[in-house]
Write a protein that holds these residues in place. Structure first.
Motif, PDB file in Angstrom:
ATOM      1  N   ASP A 104     -38.391  -1.511  -1.593  1.00  0.00           N
ATOM      2  CA  ASP A 104     -39.338  -2.184  -2.478  1.00  0.00           C
ATOM      3  C   ASP A 104     -39.896  -3.412  -1.774  1.00  0.00           C
ATOM      4  N   PHE A 105     -41.153  -3.732  -2.065  1.00  0.00           N
ATOM      5  CA  PHE A 105     -41.610  -5.084  -1.784  1.00  0.00           C
ATOM      6  C   PHE A 105     -41.069  -5.976  -2.893  1.00  0.00           C
ATOM      7  N   MET A 106     -40.962  -7.279  -2.622  1.00  0.00           N
ATOM      8  CA  MET A 106     -40.190  -8.145  -3.508  1.00  0.00           C
ATOM      9  C   MET A 106     -40.991  -8.644  -4.707  1.00  0.00           C
ATOM     10  N   PHE A 107     -41.218  -7.702  -5.623  1.00  0.00           N
ATOM     11  CA  PHE A 107     -41.858  -7.992  -6.901  1.00  0.00           C
ATOM     12  C   PHE A 107     -41.122  -7.196  -7.967  1.00  0.00           C
ATOM     13  N   ALA A 108     -40.739  -7.872  -9.063  1.00  0.00           N
ATOM     14  CA  ALA A 108     -39.967  -7.167 -10.085  1.00  0.00           C
ATOM     15  C   ALA A 108     -40.144  -7.807 -11.452  1.00  0.00           C
ATOM     16  N   ASN A 109     -40.466  -6.968 -12.441  1.00  0.00           N
ATOM     17  CA  ASN A 109     -40.355  -7.319 -13.851  1.00  0.00           C
ATOM     18  C   ASN A 109     -41.156  -8.552 -14.262  1.00  0.00           C
ATOM     19  N   ALA A 110     -42.294  -8.772 -13.617  1.00  0.00           N
ATOM     20  CA  ALA A 110     -43.170  -9.879 -14.007  1.00  0.00           C
ATOM     21  C   ALA A 110     -44.566  -9.614 -13.452  1.00  0.00           C
ATOM     22  N   MET A 111     -45.581 -10.008 -14.203  1.00  0.00           N
ATOM     23  CA  MET A 111     -46.946  -9.888 -13.710  1.00  0.00           C
ATOM     24  C   MET A 111     -47.195 -10.928 -12.617  1.00  0.00           C
ATOM     25  N   LYS A 148     -51.445   1.240   4.739  1.00  0.00           N
ATOM     26  CA  LYS A 148     -52.282   2.274   5.356  1.00  0.00           C
ATOM     27  C   LYS A 148     -52.700   1.875   6.769  1.00  0.00           C
ATOM     28  N   VAL A 149     -53.000   0.595   6.970  1.00  0.00           N
ATOM     29  CA  VAL A 149     -53.473   0.127   8.268  1.00  0.00           C
ATOM     30  C   VAL A 149     -52.332  -0.001   9.276  1.00  0.00           C
ATOM     31  N   LEU A 150     -51.186  -0.519   8.809  1.00  0.00           N
ATOM     32  CA  LEU A 150     -50.119  -0.880   9.733  1.00  0.00           C
ATOM     33  C   LEU A 150     -49.015   0.165   9.888  1.00  0.00           C
ATOM     34  N   ASP A 151     -48.894   1.096   8.936  1.00  0.00           N
ATOM     35  CA  ASP A 151     -47.822   2.088   9.004  1.00  0.00           C
ATOM     36  C   ASP A 151     -48.386   3.455   8.652  1.00  0.00           C
ATOM     37  N   VAL A 198     -46.223  -9.079   3.356  1.00  0.00           N
ATOM     38  CA  VAL A 198     -46.208  -7.625   3.534  1.00  0.00           C
ATOM     39  C   VAL A 198     -46.398  -7.268   5.003  1.00  0.00           C
ATOM     40  N   THR A 199     -47.318  -7.938   5.655  1.00  0.00           N
ATOM     41  CA  THR A 199     -47.571  -7.669   7.069  1.00  0.00           C
ATOM     42  C   THR A 199     -46.328  -7.931   7.917  1.00  0.00           C
ATOM     43  N   ASP A 200     -45.688  -9.073   7.680  1.00  0.00           N
ATOM     44  CA  ASP A 200     -44.490  -9.414   8.450  1.00  0.00           C
ATOM     45  C   ASP A 200     -43.416  -8.345   8.304  1.00  0.00           C
ATOM     46  N   LYS A 251     -44.292  -4.854   9.928  1.00  0.00           N
ATOM     47  CA  LYS A 251     -44.113  -4.874  11.375  1.00  0.00           C
ATOM     48  C   LYS A 251     -42.645  -4.906  11.769  1.00  0.00           C
ATOM     49  N   ARG A 252     -41.835  -5.588  10.977  1.00  0.00           N
ATOM     50  CA  ARG A 252     -40.412  -5.733  11.309  1.00  0.00           C
ATOM     51  C   ARG A 252     -39.614  -4.474  11.023  1.00  0.00           C
ATOM     52  N   ILE A 253     -39.939  -3.774   9.959  1.00  0.00           N
ATOM     53  CA  ILE A 253     -39.061  -2.716   9.459  1.00  0.00           C
ATOM     54  C   ILE A 253     -39.525  -1.308   9.810  1.00  0.00           C
ATOM     55  N   GLN A 254     -40.830  -1.090   9.968  1.00  0.00           N
ATOM     56  CA  GLN A 254     -41.351   0.277  10.010  1.00  0.00           C
ATOM     57  C   GLN A 254     -40.810   1.128  11.154  1.00  0.00           C
TER      58      GLN A 254
END
Length: 355
Positions: A89-96, A173-176, A111-113, A116-119
């Motif tokens: 997950d990206f770090m967003f949960a249970n809140a707008m 889409k661009v980076l992975d 997201v970019t960081d 690049k680090r994990i993919q």
């Protein structure tokens, strides 16, 4: 290796199946939360221990929940070595989310960081935009609860869809070019027909309502990415953090650690129903709670496995704990494995004995 998420419509709806090296794989695993409220105190070793626990439990996937943190490199390297797929997950949960430009720019950098680090890790299976934000906004009455008027509701909806359906989606889409991205989890609310036909499902009828463990069989869905039942840590874990005079049911030190709005009621009901017991001591209650949790997870996993190939995933909530206290975890804070750990290990071990 190659890994893909198969979502082409079939006779039952829309599948949610991970395909590894052209072979559909039933995902067996758990959600993970940060191993400590003070992350430097945990360090890499705590994250690596989670991978050891997952492997020992016959798991092949861990979902990094969007309400926590991005794990360190050591976690992903350990998953690479152990053959554990990672749903990230990206770090967003249970809140707008806010709609100002500075926030969006900050998210884009975050997201970019991490892309690049994990993919490049072989373990990575999926990127997911957020945990439960969309299903909550559509179904949980937030607009009514917080008196959000029509204009603000529209503005907030637009901010949400722009961030998760455009900004983050475009970055992935661009980076992975190798890994799938979904905007949110789950795809729809539990308790409706759509949740059983397509996408992934968070099934919480057993904890958040008074549904019995048998209800797991009627709520298998296409991929169950959250479900759970609480238990208490064992007496040795409690003794390491709570004074002896407070080790009793109802004490302030014990009660303050129960952070579910349902309190201990579902556990008490399950002990009576499943075991026919009324524990007479705090230690006996802790042991009985772990026994019924083990029953719950065993029944859930077997229901999911028996529903193959329509259902192709079972990720329980949760593997680990962020602090000592009652929770849905298999492993208590400090590393002690609960009774449910062995039940889960045995249940997942049967996966290769079926279809």
């Amino acid at each position: 290796r190659t890994i893909a998420l198969e979502q082409r419509p079939d006779s039952s709806g829309i599948p949610f199946t991970f395909v590894v090296n052209q072979r559909p794989v039933f995902a067996m695993g758990a959600n993970v939360v940060p191993p400590d409220q003070f992350l430097p105190r945990a360090g890499d070793s705590a994250w690596v221990r989670l991978v050891h626990d997952a492997r020992d439990a016959n798991m092949n996937m861990l979902r990094v929940w969007g309400g926590g943190v991005y794990p360190p490199d050591a976690f992903f390297s350990a998953c690479d070595s152990a053959g554990i797929m990672v749903w990230q997950d990206f770090m967003f949960a249970n809140a707008m989310v806010p709609d100002d430009d500075a926030f969006v720019d900050n998210v884009r950098d975050e997201v970019t960081d991490n892309l690049k680090r994990i993919q490049h890790h072989a373990c990575l299976a999926l990127w997911c935009g957020n945990n439960e934000v969309e299903v909550a906004w559509r179904n949980w009455g937030w607009q009514r609860s917080w008196s959000i008027d029509a204009a603000d509701s529209t503005r907030m909806s637009n901010a949400y869809f722009d961030l998760f359906h455009t900004v983050i989606a475009d970055q992935v889409k661009v980076l992975d070019h190798e890994h799938a991205y979904i905007t949110t989890s789950p795809g729809s609310n539990w308790g409706n027909a759509q949740g059983l036909r397509e996408h992934d499902l968070h099934y919480w009828g057993v904890w958040h309502t008074d549904s019995t463990f048998a209800s797991f069989r009627g709520n298998t869905g296409r991929f169950v990415s959250e479900y759970g039942f609480q238990s208490y840590p064992d007496s040795a874990t409690w003794a390491a953090y709570v004074s002896p005079r407070s080790l009793r049911s109802g004490s302030r030190e014990v009660s303050m650690r129960q952070f579910s709005y349902r309190t201990d009621r579902p556990i008490q009901m399950a002990i009576r129903r499943e075991l026919g017991q009324e524990p007479r001591s705090f230690g006996a209650f802790c042991d009985a709670s772990q026994e019924v949790q083990a029953i719950a997870y065993r029944e859930a996993i077997m229901a999911h496995l028996d529903a193959r190939p329509r259902c192709m995933g079972s990720l329980l909530w949760q593997l680990n704990d962020v602090w000592p206290g009652p929770s849905w975890s298999l492993v208590s804070y400090g590393g002690r494995r609960k009774s449910a750990f062995d039940a889960v290990r045995s249940a997942f071990a049967t996966a290769n004995q079926g279809p």
